[in-house]
Design a protein around this motif. Structure first.
Motif, PDB file in Angstrom:
ATOM      1  N   THR A 127       0.816  -1.210   0.000  1.00 59.87           N
ATOM      2  CA  THR A 127       0.000   0.000   0.000  1.00 59.87           C
ATOM      3  C   THR A 127       0.853   1.264   0.000  1.00 59.87           C
ATOM      4  O   THR A 127       0.378   2.318  -0.360  1.00 59.87           O
ATOM      5  CB  THR A 127      -0.921   0.023   1.228  1.00 59.87           C
ATOM      6  N   GLN A 128       2.105   1.145   0.430  1.00 59.03           N
ATOM      7  CA  GLN A 128       2.968   2.309   0.500  1.00 59.03           C
ATOM      8  C   GLN A 128       4.350   1.897  -0.004  1.00 59.03           C
ATOM      9  O   GLN A 128       4.852   0.837   0.338  1.00 59.03           O
ATOM     10  CB  GLN A 128       3.042   2.790   1.953  1.00 59.03           C
ATOM     11  N   GLU A 129       4.965   2.728  -0.813  1.00 54.65           N
ATOM     12  CA  GLU A 129       6.282   2.420  -1.356  1.00 54.65           C
ATOM     13  C   GLU A 129       7.342   2.618  -0.275  1.00 54.65           C
ATOM     14  O   GLU A 129       7.205   3.458   0.611  1.00 54.65           O
ATOM     15  CB  GLU A 129       6.579   3.322  -2.558  1.00 54.65           C
ATOM     16  N   PHE A 130       8.425   1.864  -0.374  1.00 53.16           N
ATOM     17  CA  PHE A 130       9.521   1.972   0.581  1.00 53.16           C
ATOM     18  C   PHE A 130      10.191   3.333   0.413  1.00 53.16           C
ATOM     19  O   PHE A 130      10.651   3.677  -0.674  1.00 53.16           O
ATOM     20  CB  PHE A 130      10.523   0.842   0.339  1.00 53.16           C
ATOM     21  N   PRO A 131      10.245   4.152   1.486  1.00 53.11           N
ATOM     22  CA  PRO A 131      10.773   5.515   1.366  1.00 53.11           C
ATOM     23  C   PRO A 131      12.297   5.599   1.307  1.00 53.11           C
ATOM     24  O   PRO A 131      12.843   6.676   1.078  1.00 53.11           O
ATOM     25  CB  PRO A 131      10.241   6.208   2.630  1.00 53.11           C
ATOM     26  N   GLY A 132      12.994   4.492   1.510  1.00 55.28           N
ATOM     27  CA  GLY A 132      14.450   4.526   1.507  1.00 55.28           C
ATOM     28  C   GLY A 132      14.990   4.436   2.927  1.00 55.28           C
ATOM     29  O   GLY A 132      14.336   4.867   3.881  1.00 55.28           O
ATOM     30  N   LEU A 133      16.193   3.901   3.078  1.00 55.49           N
ATOM     31  CA  LEU A 133      16.762   3.694   4.406  1.00 55.49           C
ATOM     32  C   LEU A 133      16.989   4.993   5.167  1.00 55.49           C
ATOM     33  O   LEU A 133      16.858   5.053   6.387  1.00 55.49           O
ATOM     34  CB  LEU A 133      18.081   2.913   4.304  1.00 55.49           C
ATOM     35  N   GLU A 134      17.350   6.072   4.432  1.00 53.30           N
ATOM     36  CA  GLU A 134      17.616   7.355   5.112  1.00 53.30           C
ATOM     37  C   GLU A 134      16.340   7.971   5.698  1.00 53.30           C
ATOM     38  O   GLU A 134      16.413   8.801   6.608  1.00 53.30           O
ATOM     39  CB  GLU A 134      18.300   8.350   4.160  1.00 53.30           C
ATOM     40  N   ASN A 135      15.182   7.563   5.237  1.00 54.02           N
ATOM     41  CA  ASN A 135      13.904   8.103   5.730  1.00 54.02           C
ATOM     42  C   ASN A 135      13.193   7.124   6.654  1.00 54.02           C
ATOM     43  O   ASN A 135      11.987   7.233   6.861  1.00 54.02           O
ATOM     44  CB  ASN A 135      12.984   8.438   4.556  1.00 54.02           C
ATOM     45  N   CYS A 136      13.929   6.156   7.198  1.00 54.59           N
ATOM     46  CA  CYS A 136      13.324   5.142   8.063  1.00 54.59           C
ATOM     47  C   CYS A 136      14.104   4.977   9.355  1.00 54.59           C
ATOM     48  O   CYS A 136      15.298   5.266   9.420  1.00 54.59           O
ATOM     49  CB  CYS A 136      13.286   3.787   7.343  1.00 54.59           C
ATOM     50  N   TYR A 137      13.383   4.511  10.375  1.00 53.75           N
ATOM     51  CA  TYR A 137      13.982   4.076  11.629  1.00 53.75           C
ATOM     52  C   TYR A 137      13.949   2.551  11.656  1.00 53.75           C
ATOM     53  O   TYR A 137      13.023   1.943  11.120  1.00 53.75           O
ATOM     54  CB  TYR A 137      13.163   4.536  12.841  1.00 53.75           C
ATOM     55  N   THR A 138      14.928   1.954  12.356  1.00 55.37           N
ATOM     56  CA  THR A 138      14.790   0.536  12.668  1.00 55.37           C
ATOM     57  C   THR A 138      13.935   0.449  13.931  1.00 55.37           C
ATOM     58  O   THR A 138      13.755   1.448  14.649  1.00 55.37           O
ATOM     59  CB  THR A 138      16.153  -0.137  12.923  1.00 55.37           C
ATOM     60  N   ILE A 139      13.450  -0.726  14.226  1.00 52.10           N
ATOM     61  CA  ILE A 139      12.631  -0.917  15.427  1.00 52.10           C
ATOM     62  C   ILE A 139      13.452  -0.587  16.676  1.00 52.10           C
ATOM     63  O   ILE A 139      12.962   0.077  17.599  1.00 52.10           O
ATOM     64  CB  ILE A 139      12.098  -2.372  15.479  1.00 52.10           C
ATOM     65  N   THR A 140      14.709  -0.998  16.689  1.00 50.62           N
ATOM     66  CA  THR A 140      15.579  -0.714  17.837  1.00 50.62           C
ATOM     67  C   THR A 140      15.800   0.778  18.007  1.00 50.62           C
ATOM     68  O   THR A 140      15.792   1.289  19.139  1.00 50.62           O
ATOM     69  CB  THR A 140      16.939  -1.430  17.656  1.00 50.62           C
TER      70      THR A 140
END
Length: 190
Positions: A127-140
């Motif tokens: 439903t949503q495209e992957f925004p890229g690693l720089e725009n994401c947090y890991t769960i930790t």
């Protein structure tokens, strides 16, 4: 009133060819007729016995089939899918439910219509495209930055319908989505 017609037929029991005097004759003799009747009765009894065995094996299924409202366990039994799958369908917003305290109830007609709809390509795409690693947090990173337990974070992600992305061995969540939940100023700009 007798007829003079002679029809060549095949006996339904012994499969031998014979000459019949009516168009409705099915058997070549009285003994084949009796054996054929007994065979039909036997098959009927066997099918009734098999049906009764099935209902004895799974009595809950017979009760569930007539209900208009189902619990998650009953729905999983009726449709042959796991409870977890039903919860995933609910969390994606594809199935309406009602909550009575801790009990979740689903309308039977909603389940029927959900499983009768054909799957199209739009349901298979994310439903949503992957925004890229720089725009994401890991769960930790989320747990450390906001001081939240893994269980509470999981519940927040589920409740808000936030997409998780698995890349390698890590799960990522879009920074914008998390920042909105935790009311961070600037929504992702650090």
């Amino acid at each position: 009133m007798s007829t003079n017609i002679k029809i060549t037929r095949i006996c339904e029991f012994c499969k031998n060819e014979f000459t019949a005097r009516t168009t409705k004759t099915r058997y070549c003799s009285l003994s084949c007729n009796s054996k054929g009747y007994k065979s039909l009765v036997r098959q009927s009894k066997i099918s009734q016995s098999n049906k009764q065995t099935e209902t004895t094996k799974n009595p809950a299924l017979e009760v569930v089939k007539v209900k208009d409202f189902l619990s998650i366990s009953q729905a999983s039994l009726l449709f042959g899918i796991s409870r977890r799958t039903i919860y995933r369908i609910i969390s994606r917003g594809e199935l309406d439910v009602a909550k009575f305290g801790t009990r979740t109830v689903i309308r039977r007609c909603d389940m029927d219509t959900f499983f009768s709809l054909p799957m199209d390509q739009s349901m298979l795409r994310p439903t949503q495209e992957f925004p890229g690693l720089e725009n994401c947090y890991t769960i930790t990173q989320i747990q450390q930055k906001f001081g939240i337990s893994p269980g509470a974070l999981y519940m927040l992600i589920q409740r808000h319908g936030i997409s998780k992305y698995a890349v390698g061995k890590f799960n990522y969540v879009a920074k914008n989505d998390i920042d909105i939940i935790f009311n961070v100023k600037g929504h992702g700009k650090e």
